[in-house]
Enzyme design. Structure first.
Site, short mmCIF file in Angstrom:
data_model
loop_
_atom_site.label_atom_id
_atom_site.label_comp_id
_atom_site.label_asym_id
_atom_site.label_seq_id
_atom_site.Cartn_x
_atom_site.Cartn_y
_atom_site.Cartn_z
N PRO A 253 3.09 2.74 -2.04
CA PRO A 253 3.08 3.68 -3.16
C PRO A 253 1.79 4.51 -3.19
CG PRO A 253 3.79 1.50 -3.91
CD PRO A 253 3.33 1.35 -2.48
N GLU B 245 -15.15 3.45 -37.66
CA GLU B 245 -14.82 2.91 -36.33
C GLU B 245 -14.93 3.97 -35.24
OE1 GLU B 245 -12.69 3.42 -38.78
OE2 GLU B 245 -10.64 3.86 -38.11
N GLY C 169 -7.22 1.90 -46.68
CA GLY C 169 -7.69 0.59 -47.15
C GLY C 169 -8.56 0.70 -48.39
N CYS D 47 -10.26 4.06 -45.25
CA CYS D 47 -9.44 5.21 -45.64
C CYS D 47 -8.29 4.74 -46.54
CB CYS D 47 -8.97 5.96 -44.40
SG CYS D 47 -8.56 7.68 -44.75
N HIS E 87 -13.80 6.90 -41.57
CA HIS E 87 -13.42 5.99 -40.49
C HIS E 87 -14.64 5.68 -39.63
CE1 HIS E 87 -8.94 6.29 -40.72
NE2 HIS E 87 -9.22 7.44 -41.30
N THR F 128 0.81 -1.23 0.00
CA THR F 128 0.00 0.00 0.00
C THR F 128 0.84 1.27 0.00
OG1 THR F 128 -0.09 0.11 2.40
CG2 THR F 128 -1.81 -1.19 1.32
#
Ligand code: GLN
Length: 567
Positions: free
Chosen positions: A203, A535, A395, A393, A533, A201
Site C-alpha cells: 500500500p 482548554e 457548564g 461555557c 474555553h 509494504t
C-alpha cells in the site's frame, strides 16, 4: 497559458515542510506534523503550521463534532479543524485563521475576485487561479507568523479528487522557492498481517506512486505501524519508493502522543531536515518536554473525573478538554482518568451516588437542549456534595440555571436556548446576536478580556498570569465560542442568593458591571464556571490555570489533604 499576475513567491529565507498522507485517513498526520514542529522549535526555529482541509466548508464551525471532532477556536476567533489545536499544543505558539485553509475559503476568494473584475478578460481556472490563491495563502501564513519554517499538512489521503489542487500548489512551491527550501514528507499506513507475520509494504508503494503521479517525489516517509518497523522493511520501502534509506521513519503506536517527537528524534529525523533544508546542526532543548512525558508515564497519583457531556461516544469532540486535563494532571503529578458520562442518561436515570465515585465533575461546552437536565443535575450534585466542579461555557450556564432554580428560588429558570418560554430566562441570547443572520462564524468568538474580582478563587488561579491590574481586579483573556450569556437582569438576584461573580468582560454597555465571565461558590472546595474555553490555550508545558486548580482540588479530595502544585 497566461499567468494572471506576477508569480507569487514566498519570503526568500522561509523553508517549507509539506506533509501528505496515504493509504488511509486518521493516520495521525497532525501528530507527525506537530512532532516535526516540536523538534524544530526545540532547536530554536520560529515555526508555524498550516492545515489544509480539502472540504468545501469555509470553516469547521458548521460541522458536526460527532463526525469531525472538536471545533478549535483561535485567538482571532477562527473556528478551525482540531489539528490547529494539536499544532498549538505541540509548538506552543498561538495560531490564527490563516493557519487553516479550506477549499471553501479558496474558491470563495477566487469567485469574489472574479466578480470584482480582478481577472478581467481571463478564463478563471483551477490552474493557475485556484492554485495561485492556495500558494499565496501558504506564503502569507508564513509571513504573518514571521516564520523561518512553515509546516503544511495536506488533509485527506493522496488520490482524493478534492486534494488535487492543493497537491499541485505544493508541487509548484518547490518549483518557485527551490529544492533546498522545501521538504516533502509522506505519512502512510504500514499494515501488519498476522497470518503472514509481516508488515506489508505494497500500500505504501502504491501511495507513493500516486503521489509521484501528481509530480511529487517524497523526500521522507513516516510509516504508521503498530510496532517499530524492522530495518529490512524500511530498506525495502526505501528502494521501491526512491527515498533514501535513512529518510524512512517508523511512527509506531505510542503510549502518549507527546512521546512521538522523541520517537522521531531518536531515529534521526533531524538529519533529514538539516540536510534537505540546509539547516545548521543544533542540539535540541527538550528537557522540559521530556520531564512532562516522564510524569505522564510515571504519575505519583491519580484522580477520576466525570465529564458529563453530549458527545461521549466521540472523545475527539472534546480533544482540547482531554488534553487540558492531561496537562493539569502533569502539573499535579497525577494521572487523570476521564469517565465519560452521558448527560442524557443522567437526565433519565438516578444521578445519585454514581457521582460520588468521582474526584471532580466537569461539564464541558455544548449546544442544544439534549441532555441539559442531566447537566443541571450534575452541577447540583457537585454543589451539594462539595465535589470539585468545573463548568466550561455551557457548564457555567447550567450551574447558573441550577443555582437560580434551587438556591435563588427562581422556579423554572432556564436558558432561552432550551426553553424560550421560561419564566426566568437567567441565560439569554446576547443582544448582539439578535442581529446575526446566518450561522457560520457568527458567535462571540476568539479571545476576549476578563476582569477578575479581587479575593476570589479565580484570582488565586491566575495569580501568575496577570496581564494588567487595576483597583477592581486584574485582567486576563481566554477564548470564547457562544451566543448566550448570563442575563444581566438576573445578576443581582443570583448574587443576593450568594453566587459570586468572579469575572466579567469589562466595558460592555447595557450589562451592569459587564458580561458575566465567571461564577463561583464560596465555601465550596472548588466550584467554578467559566463562559470561556480555557482548554484551548492549555499547553503541555504551560497548563491552563483553571484546569490545574480543578485537578489539584480533585487530588485533595481523593487524598483528603492539601497538596503542592508543581507549576
Ligand atoms: N450553547 C451555549 C451558547 O451558545 C454554550 C456554548 C458553548 O458551550 N460553547 O452560549
Amino acid at each position: 497559458m497566461v499567468l494572471p499576475w506576477a508569480p507569487v513567491s514566498g519570503h526568500k529565507e522561509t523553508r517549507y515542510v509539506f506533509v501528505t498522507g496515504g493509504v488511509v485517513s486518521s493516520l495521525g498526520k497532525g501528530i507527525a506534523t506537530s512532532s516535526i514542529g516540536t523538534l524544530l522549535r526545540a532547536r530554536g526555529y520560529r515555526v508555524t503550521a498550516v492545515k489544509i482541509d480539502p472540504y468545501i466548508n469555509v470553516d469547521a464551525g458548521t460541522m458536526r463534532p460527532y463526525e469531525h471532532g472538536e471545533v478549535f477556536v483561535t485567538d482571532d476567533g477562527a473556528e478551525t479543524d482540531l489539528d490547529i489545536g494539536t499544532y498549538e499544543r505541540f509548538l506552543d505558539v498561538d495560531l490564527s485563521r490563516r493557519n487553516n485553509l479550506t477549499t471553501g475559503q479558496v474558491y470563495l476568494a477566487v469567485i469574489q475576485k472574479e466578480r470584482q473584475g480582478a481577472y478581467l478578460s481571463q478564463t478563471v481556472q483551477v490552474i493557475p487561479h485556484v492554485t495561485d490563491e492556495i500558494k499565496a495563502r501558504i506564503y502569507e501564513a508564513g509571513e504573518a507568523a514571521n516564520a523561518e519554517i512553515v509546516l503544511v499538512e495536506v488533509g485527506g489521503t493522496v488520490g482524493d479528487i478534492e486534494s488535487l489542487p492543493f497537491l499541485e500548489a505544493i508541487r509548484q512551491i518547490r518549483f518557485e522557492v527551490g529544492r533546498e527550501r522545501t521538504l516533502y514528507i509522506h505519512v502512510t499506513l504500514l499494515p501488519y498481517l498476522g497470518a503472514a507475520e509481516e508488515y506489508k509494504t505494497k500500500p505504501t508503494q502504491h501511495s507513493v506512486a500516486t503521489l509521484r503521479g501528481v509530480g511529487i517525489q517524497p523526500d521522507g516517509l513516516i510509516l504508521r505501524s503498530r510496532s517499530p518497523v524492522p530495518e529490512e522493511a524500511k530498506a525495502k520501502i526505501a528502494l521501491f519508493t526512491n527515498v533514501e534509506a535513512d529518510a524512512v521513519f517508523s511512527a509506531y503506536d505510542a503510549d502518549h502522543v507527546y512521546a512521538v517527537p522523541e520517537m522521531l528524534e531518536g531515529q534521526g529525523i533531524a538529519r533529514l531536515l538539516e540536510r534537505q533544508l540546509a539547516l545548521e546542526r543544533v542540539t535540541p532543548e527538550l528537557r522540559v518536554w521530556q520531564e512532562a512525558v516522564r510524569i505522564l508515564r510515571q504519575p505519583e497519583r491519580h484522580v477520576s473525573i466525570g465529564v458529563v457531556g453530549k458527545y461521549v461516544a466521540m472523545p475527539d469532540a472534546y480533544l482540547s478538554l482531554m488534553e487540558a486535563l492531561k496537562h493539569a494532571g502533569i502539573a499535579n503529578r497525577a494521572r487523570v482518568d476521564i469517565d465519560w458520562v452521558s448527560a442524557e442518561e443522567v437526565t433519565n436515570g438516578d444521578a445519585g451516588d454514581a457521582f460520588d465515585a468521582y474526584d471532580g465533575i466537569l461539564v464541558p461546552g455544548g449546544f442544544g437542549v439534549r441532555g441539559i437536565e442531566g447537566k443541571v443535575r450534575a452541577a447540583r450534585y457537585a454543589r451539594e456534595r462539595g465535589i470539585p466542579y468545573l463548568g466550561i461555557c455551557l457548564g457555567l450556564q447550567v450551574a447558573v440555571i441550577e443555582w437560580a432554580r434551587h438556591v435563588a428560588g427562581l422556579g423554572g429558570a432556564n436558558s432561552t436556548e432550551f426553553d424560550p418560554y421560561t419564566p426566568h430566562p437567567v441565560i439569554d441570547l446576547m443582544p448582539e446576536q439578535l442581529e446575526v443572520d446566518g450561522l457560520g462564524g457568527t458567535m462571540r468568538l476568539g479571545s476576549w478580556p476578563m476582569r477578575i474580582a479581587r479575593g476570589t478563587l479565580l484570582e488565586s488561579l491566575y495569580a501568575n498570569r496577570l496581564e494588567a491590574g487595576s483597583r477592581d481586579g486584574v485582567t486576563i483573556s481566554e477564548r470564547h465560542r457562544h451566543r448566550y450569556e448570563v442575563n444581566p437582569a438576573y445578576v443581582d438576584a443570583l448574587k443576593a442568593a450568594g453566587l459570586v461573580v468572579s469575572g466579567v468582560t469589562p466595558g460592555m454597555e447595557g450589562r451592569g458591571e459587564g458580561l458575566v465571565e465567571a461564577i463561583e461558590i464560596s465555601g465550596h472546595p472548588f466550584f467554578l464556571g467559566l463562559q470561556s474555553h480555557p482548554e484551548f490555550t492549555s499547553r503541555l508545558m504551560r497548563p491552563s490555570p483553571p484546569f490545574t486548580g480543578f485537578i489539584r482540588s480533585a487530588v485533595e479530595r481523593r487524598q483528603g489533604h492539601p497538596v503542592d502544585v508543581m507549576v
